[in-house]
Design an enzyme around this catalytic site. Structure first.
Site, PDB file in Angstrom:
ATOM      1  N   GLY A 226       5.553  12.373  -2.262  1.00  0.00           N
ATOM      2  CA  GLY A 226       5.788  13.606  -2.055  1.00  0.00           C
ATOM      3  C   GLY A 226       5.042  14.828  -2.833  1.00  0.00           C
ATOM      4  O   GLY A 226       5.225  15.949  -2.889  1.00  0.00           O
TER       5      GLY A 226
ATOM      6  N   ASN B 223       3.256   8.644  -7.423  1.00  0.00           N
ATOM      7  CA  ASN B 223       3.285   8.638  -6.111  1.00  0.00           C
ATOM      8  C   ASN B 223       4.327   9.160  -5.510  1.00  0.00           C
ATOM      9  O   ASN B 223       5.526   8.975  -5.845  1.00  0.00           O
ATOM     10  CB  ASN B 223       2.762   7.263  -5.607  1.00  0.00           C
ATOM     11  CG  ASN B 223       2.605   7.358  -4.240  1.00  0.00           C
ATOM     12  OD1 ASN B 223       3.163   6.605  -3.524  1.00  0.00           O
ATOM     13  ND2 ASN B 223       1.942   8.351  -3.410  1.00  0.00           N
TER      14      ASN B 223
ATOM     15  N   MET C 206      -2.323   2.606   2.880  1.00  0.00           N
ATOM     16  CA  MET C 206      -1.388   3.032   4.024  1.00  0.00           C
ATOM     17  C   MET C 206      -1.827   2.211   5.161  1.00  0.00           C
ATOM     18  O   MET C 206      -2.889   2.327   5.697  1.00  0.00           O
ATOM     19  CB  MET C 206      -1.505   4.687   4.082  1.00  0.00           C
ATOM     20  CG  MET C 206      -1.185   5.499   3.134  1.00  0.00           C
ATOM     21  SD  MET C 206      -1.440   7.156   3.639  1.00  0.00           S
ATOM     22  CE  MET C 206      -3.154   7.448   3.167  1.00  0.00           C
TER      23      MET C 206
ATOM     24  N   CYS D  18       6.763  -1.536  -0.466  1.00  0.00           N
ATOM     25  CA  CYS D  18       6.837  -1.392   1.034  1.00  0.00           C
ATOM     26  C   CYS D  18       8.143  -2.012   1.379  1.00  0.00           C
ATOM     27  O   CYS D  18       8.793  -3.132   1.107  1.00  0.00           O
ATOM     28  CB  CYS D  18       5.548  -2.238   1.537  1.00  0.00           C
ATOM     29  SG  CYS D  18       5.706  -1.947   3.291  1.00  0.00           S
TER      30      CYS D  18
END
Length: 330
Positions: free
Chosen positions: A208, A206, A13, A95
Site C-alpha cells: 500500500g 511493504n 513481482m 505469495c
C-alpha cells in the site's frame, strides 16, 4: 545498518520484475535494492539456469527470491543463486496464489514457522550471502500478532539477515491473488511493533505504499520500505529515491534521459533476438499524466510486439510526448 542495505527496494513481482525491468529501474536509481520474480527452488535446480537466473552486473544490488518448502532443495537453489552472483537470497512466505498453495509454500508457510526456520538455516548452511524472508502478517483465521511474531522469531533464531513484511493478511480461502493485494486491511502499526520488539533485526515494510514522500515516515519506525506496483506502474518515482532517501543525485534528470540511458541496453538485447515488446512493456507507465502519454502508450502497445520492431518504434513513441512537452515550454 549491516552490509544488507534495505532502506528502499522494489518488490519481486511475477511477470514484471524480469531482467529487462530491473535494468530499466537501475537506470533511475543506483541505491534501490532490486528483486527477481519468484522462482521455485525446483525450477532453479532443474530448469534452464541461464535463462531463469541470468542478469546484468549493472543490476546490483540484486536479490533472488525463491519459493519452496524443502530445506534441502532450497539449499541447492540458494547455492546456485550465490554462484550466479546474487547479493541476497529471499524466501517467499507471502505469495497467496493457487500455485504456491498447491506446492505448500508462499503464504502457506505462515502456518509453519518451524519449517521456515529450517529452510533459512539450510540455506545459510549452503551460502555465504544474506538470507532474508518476505512474509505477510498472517493467513486466513490466524491472529496476526501471534502469526507474524512467531514466524519472525523462528527465522531470526535461524539466522535470517532481514525480514520484509507485507502488512496485510493473505486470505487463501475466499480471495483471489489480485484481491489479496488490496482488500485485506493494512496494519502498519503491527509491523512497527515487530521492529520495536526486534531492534537488532532489519525489518522492511511493504504494502500500500504508493507515494515516495511517505517513505520517510515509515523509516521512523522500520529500517526499509519496499515499493511494488507503484514503482512498476509509475517508474518515474524511482528518480526521487537516491535524492530523497540517500542524499545523492539521481543518475538521470528525467524520463527522457532515462530512455536515452536505457537505449544501448535495448539495442544489445535486440541483437540477441529479444523482442522489443518484451522490454518496452515495462516502460508503459512513463510519462503518466503528461500530454502525449496516451499516444506514447498506444504506439508502444501497437507497434512494439511486431516481428522485427526496433528502436525507431520507441523513438516514435517518445516523440509523441516530446512534441507536447516542447509546445508547452515555448
Amino acid at each position: 545498518m549491516n552490509e544488507l542495505e534495505i532502506k528502499f527496494s522494489v518488490a519481486p513481482m511475477m511477470d514484471w520484475t524480469d531482467r529487462h525491468c530491473r535494468f530499466f529501474h537501475r537506470v533511475m536509481t543506483r541505491r534501490a535494492r532490486l528483486y527477481t520474480e519468484m522462482l521455485t527452488a525446483d525450477a532453479v535446480v532443474f530448469g534452464p539456469r541461464e535463462r531463469l537466473l541470468g542478469f546484468d552486473a549493472f543490476e546490483h544490488p540484486l536479490a533472488l527470491q525463491l519459493g519452496g518448502a524443502d530445506p534441502a532443495r532450497l539449499a541447492q537453489a540458494a547455492r546456485i543463486g550465490a554462484d550466479f552472483g546474487y547479493d541476497e537470497i529471499n524466501l517467499n512466505c507471502g505469495c497467496p496464489s493457487d500455485r504456491v498453495q498447491s506446492g505448500r509454500f508462499g503464504a502457506c508457510l505462515m502456518r509453519e514457522p518451524a519449517l521456515v526456520g529450517d529452510c533459512v538455516a539450510a540455506m545459510l548452511g549452503a551460502v555465504a550471502i544474506p538470507i532474508t524472508v518476505k512474509c505477510r502478517i498472517g493467513v486466513d483465521a490466524q491472529e496476526p500478532r501471534e502469526a507474524l511474531f512467531g514466524l519472525v522469531e523462528a527465522v531470526k533464531a535461524a539466522g535470517a539477515s532481514a525480514v520484509i513484511v507485507h502488512a496485510r493478511k493473505a486470505w487463501l480461502e475466499g480471495l483471489s491473488p489480485k484481491d489479496n493485494r488490496d482488500i485485506p486491511p493494512l496494519d502498519y502499526p503491527l509491523v512497527y511493533a515487530l521492529k520495536a520488539a526486534h531492534p537488532d533485526l532489519p525489518i522492511a515494510i511493504n504494502g500500500g505504499v504508493v507515494d515516495l514522500t511517505a517513505a520517510p515516515e515509515h523509516l521512523k519506525h522500520v529500517d526499509g520500505v519496499m515499493f511494488g506496483r507503484a514503482a512498476y506502474q509509475s517508474p518515474e518515482l524511482l528518480l526521487g529515491v537516491d535524492p530523497l532517501l540517500f542524499g545523492e543525485p539521481a543518475p538521470v534528470a528525467d524520463a527522457f534521459e532515462a530512455i536515452e540511458a536505457f537505449t544501448p541496453y535495448i539495442a544489445r538485447a535486440l541483437e540477441r533476438g529479444v523482442r522489443l515488446h518484451d522490454i518496452t512493456r515495462h516502460m508503459l507507465g512513463l510519462f503518466a499524466g503528461r500530454p502525449g502519454a496516451r499516444a506514447y502508450r498506444q504506439k508502444l502497445a501497437m507497434l512494439a510486439p511486431a516481428r522485427g520492431a526496433g528502436l525507431e518504434v520507441l523513438r516514435e513513441a517518445v516523440a509523441q510526448v516530446s512534441r507536447e512537452f516542447e509546445a508547452m515550454t515555448v
